[in-house]
Design an enzyme around this catalytic site. Structure first.
Site, PDB file in Angstrom:
ATOM      1  N   HIS A 219       0.280  10.929  -8.175  1.00  0.00           N
ATOM      2  CA  HIS A 219      -0.303  12.216  -8.524  1.00  0.00           C
ATOM      3  C   HIS A 219       0.560  13.019  -9.495  1.00  0.00           C
ATOM      4  O   HIS A 219       0.090  14.022 -10.037  1.00  0.00           O
ATOM      5  CB  HIS A 219      -0.551  13.042  -7.256  1.00  0.00           C
ATOM      6  N   SER A 223      -3.515   9.100 -12.856  1.00  0.00           N
ATOM      7  CA  SER A 223      -3.931   7.704 -12.889  1.00  0.00           C
ATOM      8  C   SER A 223      -3.924   7.149 -14.306  1.00  0.00           C
ATOM      9  O   SER A 223      -4.217   7.862 -15.275  1.00  0.00           O
ATOM     10  CB  SER A 223      -5.339   7.555 -12.302  1.00  0.00           C
ATOM     11  N   LYS A 247     -18.088   6.385  -6.075  1.00  0.00           N
ATOM     12  CA  LYS A 247     -17.812   5.043  -6.601  1.00  0.00           C
ATOM     13  C   LYS A 247     -17.005   4.218  -5.595  1.00  0.00           C
ATOM     14  O   LYS A 247     -17.281   3.038  -5.362  1.00  0.00           O
ATOM     15  CB  LYS A 247     -17.044   5.154  -7.922  1.00  0.00           C
ATOM     16  N   ASP A 248     -16.014   4.846  -4.992  1.00  0.00           N
ATOM     17  CA  ASP A 248     -15.236   4.153  -3.959  1.00  0.00           C
ATOM     18  C   ASP A 248     -16.097   3.842  -2.736  1.00  0.00           C
ATOM     19  O   ASP A 248     -15.898   2.816  -2.069  1.00  0.00           O
ATOM     20  CB  ASP A 248     -14.031   5.005  -3.526  1.00  0.00           C
ATOM     21  N   GLU A 291       0.416 -19.136   5.979  1.00  0.00           N
ATOM     22  CA  GLU A 291      -0.890 -18.571   5.655  1.00  0.00           C
ATOM     23  C   GLU A 291      -1.113 -18.623   4.151  1.00  0.00           C
ATOM     24  O   GLU A 291      -0.163 -18.665   3.356  1.00  0.00           O
ATOM     25  CB  GLU A 291      -0.971 -17.125   6.149  1.00  0.00           C
TER      26      GLU A 291
END
Length: 432
Positions: A219, A223, A247-248, A291
């Protein structure tokens, strides 16, 4: 970076004013993920994966807490307690499968998040700290995932712990004491299970704390975006809410659908069948593998088969495995190009996709039997991995001729990224 055009939180009711003056949590949320946080208007769906990683961690913490209420960390009870969770606890099978597949989905979204950062140059100034904290989160995830893999105390759990921790013994002087300290003894046993369970329970909360720092660091500069051009004014941004929360939300819906399909219909697709066999120290599995999310690094570890410069091959493998991750810490200073986005770096774009293919090959080699040609393929793939960061990227910086950048984010949105673009000299300035 401050955004003077951002909306500021102003409580309107007496109760919210009283709360805000004493505990400004609503203001913090509003400025972090609400209308008070402007973001570039051109973010694509690859920017969803940070939020998805947070959701995946939340799923892991919630399911993990409930599972811990029923799990017994004892070498003679751990396997049966997991089976008891599956058979006797109400909805225990769903909790166990959600936790098991949630780990895989967590790594899937984080790997995509990392490669998105590599493609769009999100590690470049002024976002180096965001990237470094992200790599720390990745390391903590790997430690948490490895310890969690040991807890069911199946065949692959036991022998995975035996083999992977055994590589630490190759470190000169401190190797054997370090190996004994990790296991709490000379082989995986009760002490190993106790400490791995304790750390596996603790580390997700540490990850959550580092994520808070990660978001805080994000922040400050704001971004990144697909063009790599910095925000120049309010016309280049939109409020995070409602535009990117919607959108998320769509991305979260897709994520949860895929997660539900794997959990309910293919719960063991990403696991190993040997882990449904109780651990037996006297019976070594024919082929020991970790894994899937560790496989590229496991392939790098296995690619060293001969001693070199009087250093044992096993030690070279351990150094290379950790070096493959350590390289990511130095990437902001290895890649000195002023252009962020690979959309404007034709040579880097090709190298990036070769790296993606290379990591996939390493993943395949990691689970394949250690015989020819798998060993040779793994060695070449490991060499390319290090060459990409240490040789290819610096060389590209010297010889690459980038495409012209748009003058602004708004121009790229309204007129297309290539239309009316500024000359390279002008556009490059926007990338700083």
């Amino acid at each position: 970076m401050s955004f003077p055009w951002a909306e500021h939180y102003e409580p309107k009711h007496a109760l919210t004013k009283w709360i805000d003056s004493r505990l400004p949590l609503p203001r913090l949320v509003y400025n972090a993920v609400g209308a008070g946080y402007p973001v570039p208007r051109n973010l694509n769906y690859f920017w969803n994966f940070g939020v998805l990683a947070g959701v995946a961690l939340t799923i892991q913490i919630i399911t993990g807490i409930v599972l811990a209420m029923h799990y017994v960390a004892g070498t003679d009870q751990a396997f049966n307690s997991v089976e008891g969770i599956m058979r006797d606890v109400n909805q225990g099978w769903m909790l166990r499968y959600a936790h098991m597949n949630g780990a895989s989905f967590f790594f899937i979204v984080v790997y995509i998040h990392i490669f998105r950062g590599l493609f769009y140059g999100s590690y470049k100034a002024p976002r180096e700290m965001v990237w470094l904290l992200g790599v720390v989160i990745f390391l903590l995830m790997m430690a948490t995932g490895f310890m969690g893999y040991v807890l069911p105390w199946g065949q692959m759990s036991f022998w995975g712990a035996q083999v992977i921790t055994g590589f630490f013994s190759a470190i000169p002087v401190i190797g054997d004491p370090l190996h004994t300290w990790l296991l709490g003894g000379f082989a995986p046993d009760q002490a190993t299970l106790n400490r791995f369970f304790s750390l596996h329970y603790l580390l997700p909360f540490v990850i959550a704390g580092v994520i808070v720092l990660h978001i805080w660091a994000l922040h400050i500069p704001g971004s990144n975006n697909p063009t790599g051009v910095e925000v120049k004014g309010p016309q280049d941004t939109v409020p995070f809410h409602p535009y990117y929360t919607a959108k998320d939300g769509f991305g979260l819906g897709v994520f949860l659908i895929l997660f539900a399909i794997m959990t309910f219909f293919y719960p063991n697709a990403m696991g190993h069948p040997d882990n449904y066999i109780p651990a037996n120290p006297l019976s070594t599995p024919a082929h020991i593998v970790p894994e899937w999310y560790f496989l590229p690094f496991y392939a790098i570890l296995k690619s060293f088969t001969v001693n070199w410069l009087w250093v044992p091959a096993k030690l070279w493998g351990v150094v290379a495995m950790f070096g493959a991750i350590a390289l990511l810490f130095f990437l902001p200073w290895l890649d000195k190009s002023p252009i962020r986005s690979a959309n404007y770096r034709p040579m880097y774009k090709i190298a990036f996709w070769i790296l993606v293919v290379d990591v996939v090959i390493l993943g395949y080699v990691g689970q394949a039997e250690p015989k020819e040609p798998n060993v040779r393929i793994g060695q070449f793939a490991a060499m390319y991995y290090f060459a990409h960061f240490l040789i290819i990227v610096p060389i590209i910086n010297m010889f690459e001729v980038p495409k012209p950048l748009p003058n602004s984010i708004t121009e790229s949105v309204l007129h297309g990224e290539a239309a009316e673009a500024a000359p390279y000299g002008v556009g490059a300035g926007a990338a700083h």
